[in-house]
Every structure is written in C-alpha cells, then in structure tokens.
Design a protein around this motif. Structure first.
Motif, PDB file in Angstrom:
ATOM      1  N   GLY A 158       0.442  -0.984   0.513  1.00  0.00           N
ATOM      2  CA  GLY A 158       0.416  -0.036   0.198  1.00  0.00           C
ATOM      3  C   GLY A 158       1.058   0.872   0.056  1.00  0.00           C
ATOM      4  O   GLY A 158       0.866   1.978  -1.004  1.00  0.00           O
ATOM      5  N   PHE A 159       1.462   1.264   0.428  1.00  0.00           N
ATOM      6  CA  PHE A 159       2.913   2.435   1.039  1.00  0.00           C
ATOM      7  C   PHE A 159       3.730   2.403  -0.004  1.00  0.00           C
ATOM      8  O   PHE A 159       3.980   3.686  -1.020  1.00  0.00           O
ATOM      9  CB  PHE A 159       3.206   2.274   2.237  1.00  0.00           C
ATOM     10  N   SER A 160       3.795   1.319  -0.958  1.00  0.00           N
ATOM     11  CA  SER A 160       4.677   0.972  -2.416  1.00  0.00           C
ATOM     12  C   SER A 160       4.234   2.004  -3.026  1.00  0.00           C
ATOM     13  O   SER A 160       4.119   3.238  -3.834  1.00  0.00           O
ATOM     14  CB  SER A 160       5.203   0.346  -2.312  1.00  0.00           C
ATOM     15  N   ALA A 161       2.514   2.032  -3.193  1.00  0.00           N
ATOM     16  CA  ALA A 161       1.951   2.713  -4.146  1.00  0.00           C
ATOM     17  C   ALA A 161       1.474   3.484  -3.944  1.00  0.00           C
ATOM     18  O   ALA A 161       2.029   4.988  -4.940  1.00  0.00           O
ATOM     19  CB  ALA A 161       0.339   2.390  -4.481  1.00  0.00           C
ATOM     20  N   LEU A 162       0.958   3.993  -3.178  1.00  0.00           N
ATOM     21  CA  LEU A 162       1.429   5.924  -2.618  1.00  0.00           C
ATOM     22  C   LEU A 162       2.254   6.271  -2.854  1.00  0.00           C
ATOM     23  O   LEU A 162       1.597   7.454  -3.393  1.00  0.00           O
ATOM     24  CB  LEU A 162       0.322   6.536  -0.780  1.00  0.00           C
ATOM     25  N   TYR A 171      10.149   1.450   5.778  1.00  0.00           N
ATOM     26  CA  TYR A 171      10.250   2.415   7.245  1.00  0.00           C
ATOM     27  C   TYR A 171       9.394   2.278   7.565  1.00  0.00           C
ATOM     28  O   TYR A 171       9.863   2.151   8.873  1.00  0.00           O
ATOM     29  CB  TYR A 171       9.891   4.096   6.421  1.00  0.00           C
ATOM     30  N   PHE A 172       8.137   1.913   7.204  1.00  0.00           N
ATOM     31  CA  PHE A 172       6.267   1.910   8.056  1.00  0.00           C
ATOM     32  C   PHE A 172       6.232   0.656   8.312  1.00  0.00           C
ATOM     33  O   PHE A 172       6.351  -0.326   9.229  1.00  0.00           O
ATOM     34  CB  PHE A 172       5.769   2.415   7.523  1.00  0.00           C
ATOM     35  N   GLY A 173       7.120  -0.371   7.119  1.00  0.00           N
ATOM     36  CA  GLY A 173       6.868  -2.026   7.361  1.00  0.00           C
ATOM     37  C   GLY A 173       7.493  -2.727   8.497  1.00  0.00           C
ATOM     38  O   GLY A 173       7.786  -3.811   8.924  1.00  0.00           O
TER      39      GLY A 173
END
Lengths: 321, 272
Positions: free
Chosen positions: B48-52, B83-85
């Motif tokens: 998700g964050f990668s896409a964002l 970083y978030f994962g």
C-alpha cells in the motif's frame, strides 16, 4: 522415581526451598503436603528444570530434567493449567507439544478422549472454564504416556465430579506402576488419595513417610461417647492421663482411654450409652501439630509468625534416608 | 529409603531430533491468528505505501530538484514503504516469544523442550524462514505495485535493471533479520509492549537521531546505525554516505547475531 538431594532455592534473602532431600517412589501416590508458600511449587519447578537450584540437585529416573531427550515421554506435569496460549485450540496446543517429543499425532486424540475434551478440541482454549483448562493440562501431562507424573494442586477449580475423576485417575496411574507426585494444601483431599507423604513447611522437608505412620506419629486417636448421663460419666472417667472434651452437641471426646474401658465403666454404673466410637485422628490434626510452627502466613495473630523455625527432626522419620 | 528403579510404562518411540522441535515450532506459528494478522498487516503496509509513494512521486516529479531526480530509482517507493513495514515484521518476531511469556505457555513449552538453546534455535529458523519467503514475495508485489503507477510518467523500471533483483531479494533477507533481531529483543525483555518500543527505537528513532549528529564524524556513525546499514540493500545503486549493499546487510546481521547470542545466554540462565 524422583530424587532430591539438598535441593535449595534462594531468592535474595528469602529461602523458598531449604536443603530438601526426599525421594518419590513408583507404584503409589505420593502427596506433597504443605501450607501455601511452603515451597511446593518451587520444588516442582526445579524438578522440571524451569528454575535453577541455588544448591543441591534433583533427578528424575536418575537424570537431571534438562538432559532428558524426550522429557514428555518420561515426565508428565501439570503445574498451572493457565500455562497455555489461549489463542490456540486444545487440539493444536497438544499437537505442538506432541511434535516436539516425537509423539504420534493419534495420541493427541487419545488423550483428548481420555480427559473428555473431544467435543471442544477445535475450540480455542481461552474460552475454557477452569475445569476444562485443568483437563487440558492433564491431557498434556498424559500425552507422552510417561512413567512419572506430577500435579500441582490438581483439584483446584474442579467440580465434585471432576475431583472424583482426578482422584481415580491418580490412583489408577499409580497402580499401573507409575510414580505419581501430587501437591496440595487440602488435607482431606490428600487423605483420600495419597499413600505416602512428603511434608514441607517453610521450605524444609518435615516428613517423608507413609500416610498411616505420619498420622500415628503426629496425632492420637480418641473415643467419642454420647450418653444422656454425660455429666456423671465424665466424673467417673476423669483421671490421670485422661483428657475430656465436651462437644457442643452434648457428646464427649475422651483422650487416653480405650472404647472398651469406657463401655465397662458405664455398664458398672448402670449408665446408658447412645454412642461409643473410636475416632481415628485426621491427617489434618497430624499436619497442624507438625507444621504449626512452619506456617508462613498466620492469620491475624500479631507476632505469631515469629522466626520460630520448625523443630529439627519433629516426627520426620525417613527424611534424608 | 530405597525403592525399586522406575518401572513406569514407557512408549517406545524414536529419538527426538532437532527436526521435531522445528516441526513443533512451525505448528505453533501456524496455529495462532496473530501470525496471520501481522503478516497481512505487513503486506498491506509494504504494498500500500509503495503504491501511495509511487503516486506521490509521479505527481511531484516535475517539482523535484535536479539532484533528487538524478538519484530517483524505481525502487524508491518500496524503500520508503520499508520504513513503515519493518516494525510490523519485527512485531511478529517479538510476539513469537513474548506471547509465550505473557500467557505462561513458555513454562509448558520448556517442559517439553528443556534444551533452551535448541528451543530458541528452532524458533529462529522457523520465524526466519517464514518471514524470508513471505518478505520476498511481498517485496516483489510492492515493487510491481509501484511500477504500474510510475509508468504513467515513464519513471518505472524493470526487474532486470541493475541492482533491482538484488534489492528485492535482499529486502526479504533484511525483513527476516529484523524479525530475528526482534525475537532476540523479545527474549531479553519477555514483554510484548516493551520489546516493540525498543525495536521501534532501534530501527526508527536511532536513524532519525543520527541525522542530527555533526557531519564531521556523524556521517560515519550514521552509516552503521542499524536501519541505515540494513536499508543499504534496498538501493539498486550504491549511494555515497551509505555502506555497500551487502556490507550494510552484513553489519545488520552482526547486530542481530549479537542480540541473539545475548538472548540465548540469558535464556539459558534465567528461571522460566
């Protein structure tokens, strides 16, 4: 066979277990009796290699627990039924344990049947009642069909039916030739199940002896007598070496006289007797007399819990043999 | 008192080998829901964050400085997502041991496997394998999720581009090492919340704090901070100011090994 030699555990200044030497033999139920806080659980934890002794050692079948290759197939233990991951189903909990000791999967079904948890095997154990949790713990202990079994306060939280079940189970396991070591602070329970006793108080072994010998050595029998002429009878019975205690309901408890003597005295004086019975001393009496000094927490008697250590050798035949 | 030797009925079964403990640990990790939820959360955050971030880069690429544009790689959205994962995969590592301490299961488990070093080793292998395989798959997914979006501005790359495959596979290894580091921290602290906070400090706060050090010597220290050293593997091209990819990952592996060794020593000594 469990053998402890000079087993000691200290936590800072507190000595939980103090030089405990005893052995638990196969083929009978051995009760591990002591007041709360006497060191029963700590001793069992050291037997299982969970706690490291400060001094001394304890072996199971001649080997220290931590060196056992497949411990569940030699020793089954129930310490605290809550020691499970509640998110796992009963079946999976047992399966994890079975796999770690190369115990076949079908044995999981067998023990679930044995303890009567088959119907909830696929349920997560966090929803279990205290009694069901206890049964799951017993299933885990029986998983490896071990020759040595240890239960810490196994009847806690069980209903009368469950208590009867576990009593029968322990006796059966002992009859099959296994070593069964059961702790309890409930005297009446011990009196019913154990044939041999290891008594502990304030971390010290106070006795390691047969049930009957223990009671015989630490308490005396008395005679219960009931008569409509109790006052007169009491006067006739009084004498040196005798002690009379009236019961609130009118009965008389006579210490230091045999039932036959009392019956004869009554007949000689034409007194009517409604009841005449020899009362065997209870385990509770014997225990109280022995551990009176060794109870760690006295209720509401300031100063009573003084530093009085248990008198060495108080009725402790066999300890250290 | 002498009694006859123990004559309890014994079941004749095979010798217990390390494989049995491994199989038990595999069953353990596969039979609690927290494993599923943590892995799902990790996948959602990484992909998700990668896409964002791919969206964000695509939208703002024209406004970015020339220097930033020059260092942009198609792996960048995934790197930010990491970083978030990281902490989520770390949480799985923490839970593998602290959930046992929290519930008391550890006592039952250590009665079944009293050889504690072997016990921890089995946990490490199973956790490492699960996170490695899952981590590589999810990193692939997050890379492709980003490329689909980056393609609108022709910023996308290809798996065959230099360093990309290494970054993705290395990323999976990095995640596995983070999980094992977390297992070590959990073993040392025996407490879920405390362990996750410490892990967060090690992976996140240290990296930020390092940025405030004077550059005369801070640059060197910075390179060796856990998240910077480990993160180097995610860069398809070796950036100045960071360790070489495999060197960085190696440094992180050393940190992990040190923590794990301390955990084994304490685990062996402590009362359960």
């Amino acid at each position: 066979m469990i053998e402890a030699r000079g087993l000691t555990k200290r936590y800072g200044d507190t000595t939980a277990v103090d030089g405990a030497t005893f052995s638990v033999a196969p083929g009978r139920v051995t009760g591990f009796l002591g007041p709360n806080g006497a060191g029963k659980t700590t001793t069992m934890r050291m037997i299982l290699g969970l706690d490291r002794p400060t001094a001394g050692e304890v072996t199971v079948g001649g080997r220290r627990y931590r060196t056992l290759g497949a411990p569940l197939r030699e020793v089954g233990a129930l310490l605290d039924a809550r020691n499970v991951h509640g998110g796992r189903t009963a079946y999976n909990h047992l399966l994890c344990l079975a796999k770690s000791n190369a115990i076949p999967r079908r044995r999981v079904d067998e023990v679930l049947d044995l303890v009567g948890l088959r119907s909830v095997a696929k349920k997560r154990s966090k929803g279990f009642s205290l009694g069901m949790g206890q049964r799951l713990g017993i299933a885990a202990a029986l998983l490896g069909d071990p020759g040595v079994l240890m239960f810490d306060e196994p009847v806690n939280g069980l209903d009368p039916e469950g208590i009867l079940w576990i009593r029968t189970l322990m006796r059966r396991l002992a009859r099959e030739g296994r070593t069964v070591f059961v702790s309890s602070h409930l005297m009446s329970e011990m009196a019913l199940t154990a044939e041999h006793l290891v008594v502990i108080g304030r971390g010290r072994i106070l006795a390691d002896t047969g049930m009957a010998e223990f009671i015989g050595a630490n308490a005396t029998s008395h005679v219960l007598v009931r008569s409509p002429q109790a006052a007169e009878l009491a006067r006739l019975l009084a004498g040196p070496g005798r002690r009379l205690e009236p019961d609130p309901d009118g009965a008389l408890r006579v210490y230091g006289a045999r039932a036959a003597e009392i019956g004869d005295v009554a007949a000689d004086h034409g007194l009517r007797l409604h009841e005449l019975a020899t009362v065997q001393p209870s385990l509770e009496e014997a225990f109280m007399r022995l551990t009176g000094e060794a109870v760690q927490y006295h209720a509401g008697v300031p100063g009573a819990a003084g530093p009085a250590a248990p008198a060495p050798g108080t009725g402790a035949p066999g300890a250290g043999a | 008192m002498s009694a006859p030797a123990a004559t309890g009925p014994r079941r004749d079964a095979g010798r217990v080998r390390f494989g049995h403990v491994l199989s038990s640990e595999w069953t353990k990790i596969a039979t609690v829901r927290s494993t599923f939820w943590t892995l799902l959360a990790g996948a959602v955050v990484l992909v998700g964050f990668s896409a964002l971030w791919a969206l964000a880069f695509t939208a703002s690429f024209d406004q970015m400085s020339a220097r930033d544009r020059a260092t942009f790689t198609p792996m960048l959205p995934t790197q930010v997502a990491y970083y978030f994962g990281l902490v989520i995969f770390g949480a799985l590592g923490v839970l593998v041991i602290t959930a046992e301490h929290g519930t008391g299961m550890i006592k039952t488990a250590l009665t079944a496997v009293p050889r504690r070093a072997a016990y921890l080793a089995a946990k490490t292998v199973v956790l490492g394998a699960v996170v490695l395989v899952f981590g590589i798959v999810v990193t692939f997914a997050s890379f492709y999720a980003a490329q689909g979006i980056l393609a609108s501005k022709h910023l996308d790359g290809n798996i065959g581009d230099p360093g990309v495959l290494r970054a993705i596979v290395g990323g999976g290894i990095y995640l596995a090492l983070v999980a094992i580091l977390a297992l070590g921290i959990g073993t040392l602290l025996r407490h879920t919340a405390g362990s996750i906070v410490l892990l967060f400090v090690v992976l996140f706060v240290l990296g930020i704090a390092g940025g405030f050090l004077p550059s005369s010597w801070g640059d060197t220290v910075n390179k060796f901070l856990p998240s910077n050293a480990g993160g180097a593997i995610l860069d398809p091209v070796h950036k100045s100011g960071s360790l070489a990819p495999w060197t960085g990952l190696g440094v992180f592996a050393v940190y992990t090994a040190v923590v794990l060794a301390a955990a084994v020593i304490l685990f062996e000594r402590r009362d359960a």
